[in-house]
Design a protein around this motif. Structure first.
Motif, PDB file in Angstrom:
ATOM      1  N   THR A  27       0.826  -1.221   0.000  1.00  0.00           N
ATOM      2  CA  THR A  27       0.000   0.000   0.000  1.00  0.00           C
ATOM      3  C   THR A  27       0.859   1.269   0.000  1.00  0.00           C
ATOM      4  OG1 THR A  27      -0.150   0.239   2.413  1.00  0.00           O
ATOM      5  CG2 THR A  27      -1.765  -1.210   1.353  1.00  0.00           C
ATOM      6  N   ILE A  28       2.166   1.111   0.157  1.00  0.00           N
ATOM      7  CA  ILE A  28       3.054   2.282   0.187  1.00  0.00           C
ATOM      8  C   ILE A  28       2.898   3.085  -1.107  1.00  0.00           C
ATOM      9  CG2 ILE A  28       5.490   2.990   0.136  1.00  0.00           C
ATOM     10  CD1 ILE A  28       6.104   0.752   2.042  1.00  0.00           C
ATOM     11  N   PRO A  29       2.810   4.410  -0.990  1.00  0.00           N
ATOM     12  CA  PRO A  29       2.657   5.221  -2.211  1.00  0.00           C
ATOM     13  C   PRO A  29       3.926   5.202  -3.066  1.00  0.00           C
ATOM     14  CG  PRO A  29       2.823   6.639  -0.260  1.00  0.00           C
ATOM     15  CD  PRO A  29       2.757   5.234   0.231  1.00  0.00           C
ATOM     16  N   LEU A  30       3.874   4.418  -4.127  1.00  0.00           N
ATOM     17  CA  LEU A  30       5.059   4.266  -4.983  1.00  0.00           C
ATOM     18  C   LEU A  30       4.890   4.960  -6.332  1.00  0.00           C
ATOM     19  CD1 LEU A  30       5.732   0.484  -4.248  1.00  0.00           C
ATOM     20  CD2 LEU A  30       7.051   2.412  -3.388  1.00  0.00           C
ATOM     21  N   LEU A  31       3.628   5.261  -6.670  1.00  0.00           N
ATOM     22  CA  LEU A  31       3.392   5.882  -7.987  1.00  0.00           C
ATOM     23  C   LEU A  31       3.589   7.397  -7.919  1.00  0.00           C
ATOM     24  CD1 LEU A  31       0.227   3.762  -8.880  1.00  0.00           C
ATOM     25  CD2 LEU A  31       2.574   3.400  -9.653  1.00  0.00           C
ATOM     26  N   SER A  32       3.426   8.043  -9.036  1.00  0.00           N
ATOM     27  CA  SER A  32       3.673   9.489  -9.087  1.00  0.00           C
ATOM     28  C   SER A  32       2.461  10.280  -8.572  1.00  0.00           C
ATOM     29  CB  SER A  32       3.958   9.907 -10.523  1.00  0.00           C
ATOM     30  OG  SER A  32       2.755   9.902 -11.258  1.00  0.00           O
ATOM     31  N   GLY A  33       2.638  11.580  -8.446  1.00  0.00           N
ATOM     32  CA  GLY A  33       1.552  12.441  -7.972  1.00  0.00           C
ATOM     33  C   GLY A  33       0.740  13.054  -9.105  1.00  0.00           C
ATOM     34  N   PRO A  35      -2.095  13.982 -11.414  1.00  0.00           N
ATOM     35  CA  PRO A  35      -3.535  13.888 -11.148  1.00  0.00           C
ATOM     36  C   PRO A  35      -4.282  13.014 -12.153  1.00  0.00           C
ATOM     37  CG  PRO A  35      -2.911  16.150 -11.725  1.00  0.00           C
ATOM     38  CD  PRO A  35      -1.671  15.342 -11.776  1.00  0.00           C
ATOM     39  N   GLY A  38      -8.840  13.757 -10.624  1.00  0.00           N
ATOM     40  CA  GLY A  38      -8.846  14.625  -9.444  1.00  0.00           C
ATOM     41  C   GLY A  38      -7.980  14.160  -8.293  1.00  0.00           C
ATOM     42  N   LEU A  39      -7.410  12.948  -8.413  1.00  0.00           N
ATOM     43  CA  LEU A  39      -6.575  12.429  -7.324  1.00  0.00           C
ATOM     44  C   LEU A  39      -5.181  12.111  -7.852  1.00  0.00           C
ATOM     45  CD1 LEU A  39      -8.974   9.785  -5.694  1.00  0.00           C
ATOM     46  CD2 LEU A  39      -8.718  12.162  -5.093  1.00  0.00           C
ATOM     47  N   PRO A  40      -4.160  12.243  -6.992  1.00  0.00           N
ATOM     48  CA  PRO A  40      -2.822  11.812  -7.432  1.00  0.00           C
ATOM     49  C   PRO A  40      -2.847  10.324  -7.772  1.00  0.00           C
ATOM     50  CG  PRO A  40      -2.712  13.034  -5.357  1.00  0.00           C
ATOM     51  CD  PRO A  40      -4.159  12.772  -5.621  1.00  0.00           C
ATOM     52  N   TRP A  42      -0.825   7.959  -7.196  1.00  0.00           N
ATOM     53  CA  TRP A  42      -0.444   7.040  -6.124  1.00  0.00           C
ATOM     54  C   TRP A  42      -1.614   6.759  -5.172  1.00  0.00           C
ATOM     55  CZ3 TRP A  42      -0.991   8.437  -1.103  1.00  0.00           C
ATOM     56  CH2 TRP A  42      -0.955   9.793  -0.766  1.00  0.00           C
ATOM     57  N   VAL A  43      -2.560   7.700  -5.082  1.00  0.00           N
ATOM     58  CA  VAL A  43      -3.734   7.493  -4.224  1.00  0.00           C
ATOM     59  C   VAL A  43      -4.554   6.309  -4.735  1.00  0.00           C
ATOM     60  CG1 VAL A  43      -5.953   8.480  -3.474  1.00  0.00           C
ATOM     61  CG2 VAL A  43      -3.879   9.856  -3.379  1.00  0.00           C
ATOM     62  N   SER A  46      -2.561   3.061  -3.853  1.00  0.00           N
ATOM     63  CA  SER A  46      -2.602   2.700  -2.433  1.00  0.00           C
ATOM     64  C   SER A  46      -4.006   2.279  -2.007  1.00  0.00           C
ATOM     65  CB  SER A  46      -2.138   3.881  -1.574  1.00  0.00           C
ATOM     66  OG  SER A  46      -0.798   4.168  -1.845  1.00  0.00           O
TER      67      SER A  46
ATOM     68  N   LEU B  81      -4.242   9.458   3.595  1.00  0.00           N
ATOM     69  CA  LEU B  81      -4.963   8.253   3.163  1.00  0.00           C
ATOM     70  C   LEU B  81      -4.476   7.029   3.945  1.00  0.00           C
ATOM     71  CD1 LEU B  81      -6.994   7.304   0.888  1.00  0.00           C
ATOM     72  CD2 LEU B  81      -4.966   6.595  -0.360  1.00  0.00           C
ATOM     73  N   GLU B 216     -12.780  15.986  -8.218  1.00  0.00           N
ATOM     74  CA  GLU B 216     -12.291  16.310  -9.556  1.00  0.00           C
ATOM     75  C   GLU B 216     -12.504  17.797  -9.854  1.00  0.00           C
ATOM     76  OE1 GLU B 216     -13.875  13.702 -12.495  1.00  0.00           O
ATOM     77  OE2 GLU B 216     -12.332  14.192 -13.954  1.00  0.00           O
ATOM     78  N   ALA B 219      -9.908  19.822  -8.083  1.00  0.00           N
ATOM     79  CA  ALA B 219      -8.508  19.472  -8.337  1.00  0.00           C
ATOM     80  C   ALA B 219      -7.710  20.655  -8.894  1.00  0.00           C
ATOM     81  CB  ALA B 219      -8.436  18.282  -9.292  1.00  0.00           C
ATOM     82  N   PHE B 230      -0.111  17.236  -4.613  1.00  0.00           N
ATOM     83  CA  PHE B 230       0.121  16.461  -5.838  1.00  0.00           C
ATOM     84  C   PHE B 230       1.600  16.178  -6.083  1.00  0.00           C
ATOM     85  CE2 PHE B 230      -4.038  18.308  -6.255  1.00  0.00           C
ATOM     86  CZ  PHE B 230      -4.789  17.281  -6.790  1.00  0.00           C
ATOM     87  N   ASP B 231       2.398  16.380  -5.049  1.00  0.00           N
ATOM     88  CA  ASP B 231       3.820  16.052  -5.172  1.00  0.00           C
ATOM     89  C   ASP B 231       4.002  14.534  -5.222  1.00  0.00           C
ATOM     90  OD1 ASP B 231       4.506  18.664  -5.119  1.00  0.00           O
ATOM     91  OD2 ASP B 231       5.163  18.700  -3.016  1.00  0.00           O
ATOM     92  N   ASP B 232       5.077  14.107  -5.864  1.00  0.00           N
ATOM     93  CA  ASP B 232       5.401  12.669  -5.824  1.00  0.00           C
ATOM     94  C   ASP B 232       5.822  12.318  -4.404  1.00  0.00           C
ATOM     95  OD1 ASP B 232       4.966  12.627  -8.499  1.00  0.00           O
ATOM     96  OD2 ASP B 232       7.083  12.575  -9.081  1.00  0.00           O
ATOM     97  N   GLN B 238       7.428   7.580   2.217  1.00  0.00           N
ATOM     98  CA  GLN B 238       7.104   6.159   2.027  1.00  0.00           C
ATOM     99  C   GLN B 238       7.483   5.343   3.267  1.00  0.00           C
ATOM    100  OE1 GLN B 238       9.353   5.783  -1.544  1.00  0.00           O
ATOM    101  NE2 GLN B 238       7.630   6.270  -2.886  1.00  0.00           N
ATOM    102  N   TRP B 241       5.015   6.163   5.969  1.00  0.00           N
ATOM    103  CA  TRP B 241       3.751   5.476   5.692  1.00  0.00           C
ATOM    104  C   TRP B 241       3.770   4.071   6.299  1.00  0.00           C
ATOM    105  CZ3 TRP B 241      -0.542   6.734   2.303  1.00  0.00           C
ATOM    106  CH2 TRP B 241      -1.377   5.661   1.998  1.00  0.00           C
TER     107      TRP B 241
END
Lengths: 74, 356
Positions: A27-33, A35, A38-40, A42-43, A46, B81, B216, B219, B230-232, B238, B241
């Motif tokens: 579940t660790i956020p590994l993907l990019s941010g 959008p 409307g959501l990043p 990685w959301v 996860s 989250l 949305e 956003a 929206f940052d990586d 991590q 988390w």
């Protein structure tokens, strides 16, 4: 005998659930941010992994509850 | 009182609601089947799925969910989250011990965590130390909830009831009904509050979604004023988390009040169903709360920590005062039903009751 109960098939479930917190690594956020709807991104990743984890837990409770007990509990 | 969310009728509703809590305590007293520790502290250890699930739910989703979680989500954005995941993971933690502990507790008549420790290790000082740690953990839990009560009462009454007075009054009421009816009263009030909490979160989510826009729709606004949302994710985030998840997986799943509720289940099937329902609830409670707070961050940026913890109240107050009150300026009674409901909803925060 020393390795008992690790060779008892009923205990596999228990050992797996004992280390199930490692599944939470997924579940660790590994993907990019970036959008997406409307959501990043990685959301979504996860949240998806959390849904799968929840499903596995529900299934385990339903079908493997007895395996999670120690043998002396019957 | 000018800024109060409650009208005069709302205040009467508030008093009526508080009185009803004491009545629940009296009812719990009359419902007790015997004068025993088991009956008082475990409600006779005969809770069915409905009551057991709702009391577990109300215990796990307390005032901290409304105030603390929303505040954290406002400040951290989607990174919070992790709360959805850890709420699910807590049930994973229960599975490490609940299937084995439950039959043992039934057979040996355990009432508290200390009973099990004493049975398992037969060591007086170890039992004392573990009970002391449990009390310490519980004290933190109670403090967050008492703080939530103070905030909410102060806000919904527009300062008519102060922060400290609100905490003292609510604490006295809780002590009264818990002393009268024990765990049975606590579970009944939890059930009422659990239903209100769930329905309230869904209604507030719907109100926010309709009046402030969807995720949305917000956003673009968020990407302008809260680019950090929206940052990586960074490696530090991590690691953080996973650390949070592991800590909560092993920590919250052994809260004394949670273990007591496991003891209180009528049978294994009841316990299994309740835990399964608990797995679903983070998606229907924590996730909407995070979404509300993120939307709130788009509309009310730059709040400090204290302000961020009241983001849901702020959004509702703004929506009510600016959008609803304007429409019904001359029809005074129109705010009655809404304000009454809002108080009842926020009264949910007396989850310290669940620590009995």
């Amino acid at each position: 005998m020393i390795l008992y109960p690790y060779f008892n098939p009923k205990c596999y479930t228990f050992i797996m659930i004992k280390f199930s917190f490692l599944f939470l690594l997924l579940t660790i956020p590994l993907l990019s941010g970036e959008p997406v709807w409307g959501l990043p991104l990685w959301v979504w990743g996860s949240l998806g992994a959390t849904v799968i984890y929840a499903g596995v837990l529900i299934y385990t409770i339903e079908t493997k509850w007895d395996d999670l007990k120690e043998p002396h509990d019957g | 009182m000018d800024n109060a969310m409650l009208s005069q009728t709302g205040i009467y509703f508030l008093l009526g609601y508080l009185a009803s809590m004491i009545l629940v305590g009296v009812a719990g007293k009359f419902a007790s089947k015997e004068e025993s520790m088991k009956d008082f502290y475990l409600g006779g250890a005969g809770f069915g799925v409905g009551i057991l699930f709702l009391t577990m739910y109300a215990t796990q989703y307390s005032g901290n969910s409304l105030i603390g979680f929303a505040g954290s989500a406002y400040r951290s954005g989607w990174f919070f989250l992790v709360a959805v995941t850890f709420m699910v993971a807590i049930v994973g933690g229960y599975l490490l011990y609940a299937p084995r502990l439950y039959p043992l507790a039934k057979a040996k008549g355990f009432i508290t965590v200390g009973d099990y420790i004493h049975y398992r290790y037969n060591h007086k000082w170890l039992t004392y130390i573990i009970v002391a740690i449990g009390i310490f953990a519980l004290s933190n839990y109670m403090l967050t909830n008492l703080k939530a009560i103070g905030y909410i009462l102060q806000t919904v009454t527009g300062g008519w009831i102060g922060f400290s007075e609100g905490i003292i009054a609510m604490a006295i009421i809780m002590v009264i009904y818990e002393t009268l009816g024990g765990m049975r009263s606590v579970a009944w009030t939890d059930a009422i509050q659990g239903v209100l909490l769930f329905v309230g979160v869904i209604i507030i989510f719907a109100v926010v979604w309709v009046h402030y826009g969807s995720l949305e729709a917000n956003a673009d606004l968020l990407m302008q004023i809260r680019t950090d949302f929206f940052d990586d994710p960074t490696p530090v985030q991590q690691i953080q988390w996973f650390s949070v998840l592991v800590l909560i997986f092993f920590g919250i799943s052994v809260y004394p009040q949670a273990i007591q509720r496991i003891y209180a289940a009528k049978d294994e099937k009841t316990l299994k169903r309740s835990l399964q329902l608990m797995i679903v609830m983070p998606f229907l409670t924590t996730l909407p709360l995070i979404a509300i707070a993120v939307i709130g961050a788009a509309h009310f940026p730059d709040l400090n920590k204290a302000g961020s913890e009241q983001i849901i109240l702020l959004m509702l107050t703004f929506w009510y005062n600016v959008k609803i009150k304007k429409q019904f300026m001359d029809i005074n009674e129109n705010n009655t039903a809404f304000s009454s409901y809002i108080f009842t909803f926020f009264r949910l925060c007396d989850k310290t009751t669940s620590t009995a």
